[in-house]
Motif scaffolding. Structure first.
Motif, short mmCIF file in Angstrom:
data_model
loop_
_atom_site.label_atom_id
_atom_site.label_comp_id
_atom_site.label_asym_id
_atom_site.label_seq_id
_atom_site.Cartn_x
_atom_site.Cartn_y
_atom_site.Cartn_z
N GLY A 12 0.81 -1.21 0.00
CA GLY A 12 0.00 0.00 0.00
C GLY A 12 0.85 1.26 0.00
O GLY A 12 2.08 1.21 0.12
N ASN A 38 -10.03 2.61 4.90
CA ASN A 38 -8.66 2.27 5.33
C ASN A 38 -7.65 2.88 4.35
O ASN A 38 -6.50 3.11 4.71
N ALA A 39 -8.09 3.13 3.13
CA ALA A 39 -7.21 3.71 2.11
C ALA A 39 -7.03 5.21 2.35
O ALA A 39 -7.93 5.87 2.87
N GLY A 40 -5.88 5.72 1.96
CA GLY A 40 -5.64 7.16 1.95
C GLY A 40 -4.83 7.46 0.71
O GLY A 40 -3.66 7.10 0.64
N HIS A 41 -5.47 8.04 -0.29
CA HIS A 41 -4.80 8.32 -1.56
C HIS A 41 -4.55 9.82 -1.68
O HIS A 41 -5.50 10.60 -1.70
N GLY A 127 -2.70 -4.26 13.45
CA GLY A 127 -2.37 -2.85 13.16
C GLY A 127 -3.41 -2.28 12.21
O GLY A 127 -3.10 -1.43 11.37
N THR A 129 -6.45 -0.19 10.57
CA THR A 129 -6.70 1.25 10.60
C THR A 129 -7.90 1.57 11.50
O THR A 129 -8.24 2.73 11.69
N VAL A 272 2.78 -0.16 6.78
CA VAL A 272 2.28 0.45 8.01
C VAL A 272 1.41 -0.59 8.70
O VAL A 272 0.67 -1.32 8.05
#
Ligand code: GDP
Ligand code: IMO
Ligand code: MG
Length: 422
Positions: A12, A38-41, A127, A129, A272
């Motif tokens: 990721g 959960n994604a951060g683009h 871990g 998110t 992460v």
């Protein structure tokens, strides 16, 4: 027409948002096929930065349609927040954002369960998110979930209450954690209300008809192949299929519809959350990469673990995804190095192998490294491959040979235009 795909080849945060945003002008539709908040683009242009979690990264491109596919899980609270930030940026999205009715909803109690389950795991925790991803996909496959289309149903509240009741029973299995359910539920309901006006579609019909009528479609992945539920470093993975196969199930398109598969890889590696990471540099080198690369989570702000590019790992995910071209990102982070290391093989029990072992969690893997000469100069302003330093081109050539796939895009900075196209 075929549908092209952009997805992450590592753990990721490879820079998918930036590349999708850049390439989007070549398409009519961008469609997210899995994952959720959960994604951060991250997208950067005109000196401004935007982080998208659920909305496809084509939203800032005028006239382009953005579809949230059935494979995505949606938290109304996050989505409303994102819509507000897009609106604040002056973007008119209402006629350009479509949501598949079959996308599943993340309930407040899904987040509650995620938190309780992670807390109960103690040192073994994934871990996560804590966005409720695992519990929501569990309800989807367990056939208990609520879908986006259900918000139009007259018995929506009834369905909601039934699922919530199930969750509250489940929560008794875990030690107590702090979660203000009443408050979260009130926020959630208010957000659901405001999402009623968004355009819902049967995404599978919509996309197939669009492709039949000659529309160009780009599928945008979240996470990366090493976090895939089947092929990632299980159990330290996310709960969806992040690989190309996920495009078919997450959007409703047949395998023969898949066109180009653009795999995104960083010129080094990050992860992460917990789980195995063979080339991790848990030392000054890792610290250097974190600092140079600004490696802090776009969703959670957590520091990302850093290490060297890993050829066996990439060959594995290239195989799984049918990658036809690679976008190599963040090469500028390596600018100051005299030598650029990359792992060419793994040593397992004294034997060298190019294969990723069954269980990376339980296998001692010693990567065998080689180095390429560094270029030790800035890449600022370079958009022509021939103008790149000879050492950088040499490094790219070495990677292409090792990976067996052409590197067609090289990203040299976070801004939209900082790219070399070949
Ligand atoms: P994504 O989840 O794959 O979209 O990636 P993230 O947005 O989580 O993380 C990538 C980070 O690297 C973001 O902060 C981007 O702005 C930044 N970025 C993307 N490409 C480049 C690049 O080529 N060089 C540098 N220095 N930063 C980049
Ligand atoms: P993008 O799309 C990096 C990681 C989490 C955790 C594991 C499971 O920005 O590349 P989850 O919340 O899915 O239950 O967490 O997966 N993870 C990501 N790591 N980038 C992401 O998305 C991630 N989405 C989830 O850190 O280790
Ligand atoms: Mg990210």
């Amino acid at each position: 027409m075929k549908i092209d795909v952009i997805l992450g080849l590592q753990w990721g945060d490879e820079g998918k948002g930036k590349i999708v945003d850049f390439l989007a002008t070549r398409y009519d539709i961008v469609a997210r096929f899995q994952g959720g908040p959960n994604a951060g683009h991250t997208l950067k242009f005109d000196g401004k930065k935007y982080v998208l979690h659920t909305i496809p990264s084509g939203i800032f491109r005028e006239s382009l349609i953005n579809l949230i596919g059935n494979g995505v899980v949606i938290d109304p609270i996050t989505l409303v927040k994102e819509l507000k930030s897009v609106e604040d940026a002056g973007v008119e999205y209402r006629h350009r954002l479509l949501i598949s009715r079959k996308a599943h909803l993340i309930l407040p109690t899904h987040r509650y369960l995620d938190l309780a389950s992670e807390s109960a795991k103690g040192k073994e925790k994934i871990g996560s998110t804590l966005k409720g991803i695992g519990p929501t996909y569990m309800d989807k496959t367990g056939r208990n979930g609520l879908r986006f289309g259900d918000i139009q149903s007259p018995n929506f509240l009834q369905k909601y209450e039934a699922l919530k009741a199930k969750h509250l029973t489940l929560l008794n299995l875990y030690p107590e954690v702090a979660f203000d359910l009443e408050q979260e539920e009130a926020r959630w309901m208010a957000c659901v209300e405001s999402l009623r006006e968004l355009q819902q579609v049967d995404g599978e019909y919509y996309l197939n008809q669009a492709l039949d009528s000659g529309k160009r479609v780009l599928a945008e992945g979240a996470q990366g192949a090493m976090l895939d539920i089947d092929f990632g470093t299980y159990p330290y993975v996310t709960s969806s299929n992040t690989v190309t196969a996920g495009v078919c199930s997450g959007l409703g398109v047949a395998p023969q519809r898949i066109g180009e598969v653009i795999g995104i890889a960083k010129a080094y590696c990050t992860r992460v959350g917990a789980g195995p990471f063979p080339t991790e540099q848990d030392n000054e080198t890792g610290e250097f990469l974190r600092k140079e690369g600004g490696e802090f989570g776009a969703t959670t702000g957590r520091p990302r673990r850093c290490g060297w590019l890993d050829v066996p790992q990439l060959r594995y995910t290239i195989m799984l995804n049918g990658v036809t071209q690679i976008a190599l990102t963040k090469i500028d982070v390596l600018n100051s190095l005299a030598e650029v290391p990359y792992a060419v093989n793994y040593r397992v029990d004294g034997v060298e192998t190019g294969q990723v072992p069954y269980d990376l969690c339980d296998t001692d893997v010693a990567p065998a490294y080689e180095t390429a000469p560094g270029w030790q100069q800035s890449l600022d302003g370079i958009t022509d491959y021939e103008k790149m330093p000879a050492e950088a081109r040499h490094y790219i050539g070495l990677l292409e040979t090792a990976l067996g796939v052409r590197i067609s895009i090289i990203s040299t900075g976070p801004e939209r235009q900082e790219l070399v196209l070949r």
